[in-house]
Design an enzyme around this catalytic site. Structure first.
Site, PDB file in Angstrom:
ATOM      1  N   PRO A 352       0.979  -1.269   0.222  1.00 32.26           N
ATOM      2  CA  PRO A 352      -0.063  -0.115   0.089  1.00 32.26           C
ATOM      3  C   PRO A 352       1.048   1.180   0.084  1.00 32.26           C
ATOM      4  CG  PRO A 352       0.095  -1.086   2.117  1.00 32.26           C
ATOM      5  CD  PRO A 352       0.810  -1.829   1.516  1.00 32.26           C
ATOM      6  N   ASP A 530       5.623   2.855   2.642  1.00 33.84           N
ATOM      7  CA  ASP A 530       4.735   1.573   2.578  1.00 33.84           C
ATOM      8  C   ASP A 530       3.759   1.651   3.860  1.00 33.84           C
ATOM      9  OD1 ASP A 530       3.577  -0.875   3.419  1.00 33.84           O
ATOM     10  OD2 ASP A 530       5.174  -2.159   2.993  1.00 33.84           O
ATOM     11  N   HIS A 531       2.518   1.953   3.636  1.00 32.38           N
ATOM     12  CA  HIS A 531       1.695   2.558   4.758  1.00 32.38           C
ATOM     13  C   HIS A 531       1.386   1.589   5.729  1.00 32.38           C
ATOM     14  CE1 HIS A 531      -0.807   5.537   6.369  1.00 32.38           C
ATOM     15  NE2 HIS A 531      -1.475   5.709   5.559  1.00 32.38           N
ATOM     16  N   ARG A 532       1.835   0.422   5.563  1.00 30.89           N
ATOM     17  CA  ARG A 532       1.640  -0.551   6.923  1.00 30.89           C
ATOM     18  C   ARG A 532       2.782  -0.417   7.619  1.00 30.89           C
ATOM     19  NH1 ARG A 532       2.636  -5.999   3.190  1.00 30.89           N
ATOM     20  NH2 ARG A 532       4.239  -4.691   2.877  1.00 30.89           N
TER      21      ARG A 532
END
Ligand code: CAO
Length: 558
Positions: A352, A530-532
């Protein structure tokens, strides 16, 4: 009792056994593969010279073998003739149809000498006969370096790359994919630039001049041994060996099998020793894919945990006859694009991404850079400091402030691995595509040293001389389009890294200083993350901090 020994494997010495394919009690047919060995130049299976029942295995995984090494004893063989191409072996020596990269390139026909036409032919490939070309790596007009790979050839026993015996410009290609070649088969005519390998190559080949193990792109099976890693970088079509994802280990026959089924070995998890992929693994992968499942994927940590691979379950790719709409021309994708494409697609689809844009005021920094370079020039010092080198140094400072940006997700996506080293990859544009060399320990180097190393690595990359090791281990990557143009862009993260910084062309912009508009030199920053792993606020803090450092590099000292 028959002794099954390693045949003539040319100049290969101390080659590691990576797989033992039979066990005591097995009935083997003549020509059945007994072990797989792998060097940094080729991967090959060693067949049995005769049918029989294996009594004792004399080698194990990890052993280093040479010509004549005893592999196993067998009995009850029908003394059937060994493999077709084999000369009659003495003392039941296995059929030498093993891939043998026993010599360097076939000596060059020095027509015209330096600057004249050079005929390049297939070197001594041992007893291989009629080996199929699965890939032609150059085209007419390409400039090739001596030792640069021209072809990948593959039999059901081995896979290897065939290097050029000389440097030059390809004038004529005499082969195409699907052709069968033998020792001495003409490959190409080069317009020479001299630099042919040493004439003694035929008798004492340098390691580089032997056929090389093929890199294993998604759709091209190949031998693997270099510690290369699969590509995965970002907006550019990044070449193989740009990330830490290791190229899958599989024997040539398994690679062939996978290719026939259209299976990308990068997505298959190996169950064999050292994660080696077996034929059964490929079958299981296909079964899982057909069933819509996907436990067999070997996707990057935490990124594709439930998918059977990129694209599974997606609508079929549109297949159109474009000629209906107008004239077309079909051009094969470059090797680099073939290798990097599936990884880019995987990273883009499975991570993401969010891209944070920001601007850094580098007016003073650019003035300082220019004056530093002028001072070098005055002293006749060839050193030159670049904006990229300053940005690398500033990034280290920002990575130290925000350690999550210098991390990777672990295998099951449950933990973050924070890296205490600062190895920075940078995308380098080369005639064959983009590659990502890595500057190690940027935190311990000065800007001039970083700039020098960047230039050297970029030059090596452009000459096609960059080894896999030089492209591994990055903890963060920078993609600079500053020398090209554009404002902002959205780089794709180079998994398993968690962020990538894009630099665009700096330009003067009017900035309000409270009283008046001042012309300031502004560098556009594009941080994909990486939005995680990284929250939006954290990313914005990172770029804000980075911009502050770039506007006043003294902050790196804080
Ligand atoms: N703004 C304005 N000018 C810039 C700049 C920027 N952000 N960055 C570099 N420049 C200038 C340089 O100063 C240089 O000018 P001079 O010759 O007058 O000094 C010129 O542009 C060319 O620089 P360069 O790009 O060759 O050198 P570099 O050290 O900045 O970069 C390298 C090295 C290897 C990154 C670069 O050569 C390269 O290959 N870039 C392409 C990367 C790429 O394609 N990335 C893919 C895009 S997306 O992920």
């Amino acid at each position: 009792m028959i002794e099954l020994k390693v045949p003539d494997i040319g100049d290969f010495k101390d080659v590691e056994v990576i797989e033992v394919l039979v066990k005591p009690g097995d009935t083997v047919a003549a020509d059945q593969s007994l072990i797989t060995i792998e060097s940094d130049k080729a991967s090959m299976e060693i067949p049995s010279s005769t049918a029989g029942v294996i009594k004792e295995i004399k080698v194990k995984v990890g052993d280093k073998i040479n010509q004549g090494t005893l592999i196993a004893t067998a009995e009850g063989g029908d003394a059937k003739a060994p493999a077709p191409a084999a000369a009659v072996p003495s003392e039941a020596t296995p059929a030498p149809e093993v891939a043998v990269a026993s010599a360097g390139p076939t000596p060059v026909a020095p027509v015209g000498g330096r600057g004249g036409s050079i005929e390049v032919a297939v070197p001594d490939i041992g007893d291989f006969k009629d080996v199929e070309i699965i890939e032609v790596l150059v085209k007419v007009g390409d400039t090739v370096a001596a030792d640069q790979s021209l072809l990948t050839i593959e039999s059901d026993k081995a896979s290897m790359e065939i290097p050029s015996s000389a440097a030059g410009v390809v004038k004529e290609l005499k082969v195409k994919v699907g052709d069968k070649v033998n020792k001495g088969s003409p490959i190409a005519t080069l317009e020479g630039q001299g630099a042919a390998p040493a004439p003694q190559a035929a008798s004492a080949p340098s390691p580089e001049s032997a056929p090389k193990a093929a890199v294993a792109p998604a759709d091209v099976p190949a031998a693997v041994s270099a510690p290369a890693s699969a590509p995965a970088l970002a907006p550019p079509a990044i070449v193989a060996a740009t990330t830490d994802q290791t190229i899958p280990h599989a024997s040539p026959s398994v690679r062939k099998f996978a290719r026939e089924l259209g299976v990308d070995l990068n997505r298959v998890k190996g169950s064999g020793a050292k994660d080696r992929i077996t034929q059964e693994d490929v079958q299981a992968f296909v079964k899982a894919a057909l069933a819509g499942g996907g436990a067999t994927t070997a996707a990057s940590p935490g990124t594709m945990a439930t998918s059977s691979g990129f694209g599974a379950g997606w609508p079929a790719w549109p297949s159109l006859d474009f000629a209906k709409f107008g004239a077309t021309e079909t051009v094969a994708l470059s090797r680099i694009k073939k290798i990097s494409g599936p990884n880019l697609a995987r990273n883009w689809a499975s991570i993401p991404h969010v891209t944070q844009f920001d601007e850094a005021d580098i007016t003073e920094l650019e003035d300082f850079r220019k004056s530093a370079n002028e001072a070098y020039a005055k002293k006749k010092d060839p050193a030159k400091v670049t904006m990229l080198a300053f940005v690398m140094k500033a990034c280290v400072s920002a990575l130290k402030q925000f350690p999550a940006v210098n991390s990777s997700l672990d295998g099951d996506g449950a933990n973050l691995i924070l890296k205490k080293y600062y190895h920075l990859g940078f995308a380098a544009d080369t005639p064959n595509g983009l590659v990502v060399p890595v500057i190690r320990d940027v935190d311990q180097k000065g800007v001039a040293e970083i700039a020098k190393e960047t230039a050297e690595l970029a030059a090596q990359a452009r000459a096609g001389k960059l080894g896999p090791a030089a492209m591994q281990g990055a903890s963060f990557t920078i993609s600079s389009l500053g020398g090209v143009g554009g404002t902002f862009f959205t780089p794709i993260i180079n998994a398993p890294e968690v962020a990538i910084l894009g630099l665009s062309k700096s330009d003067f912009k009017p900035k309000w200083d409270g009283k008046t508009f001042e012309p300031r030199l502004i560098l556009p920053l594009s941080l994909s993350y990486d939005h995680r792993v990284i929250d939006g606020a954290q990313a914005a803090r990172f770029t804000t901090y980075l911009a502050e450092v770039l506007s006043d590099m003294r902050r790196v000292l804080l």
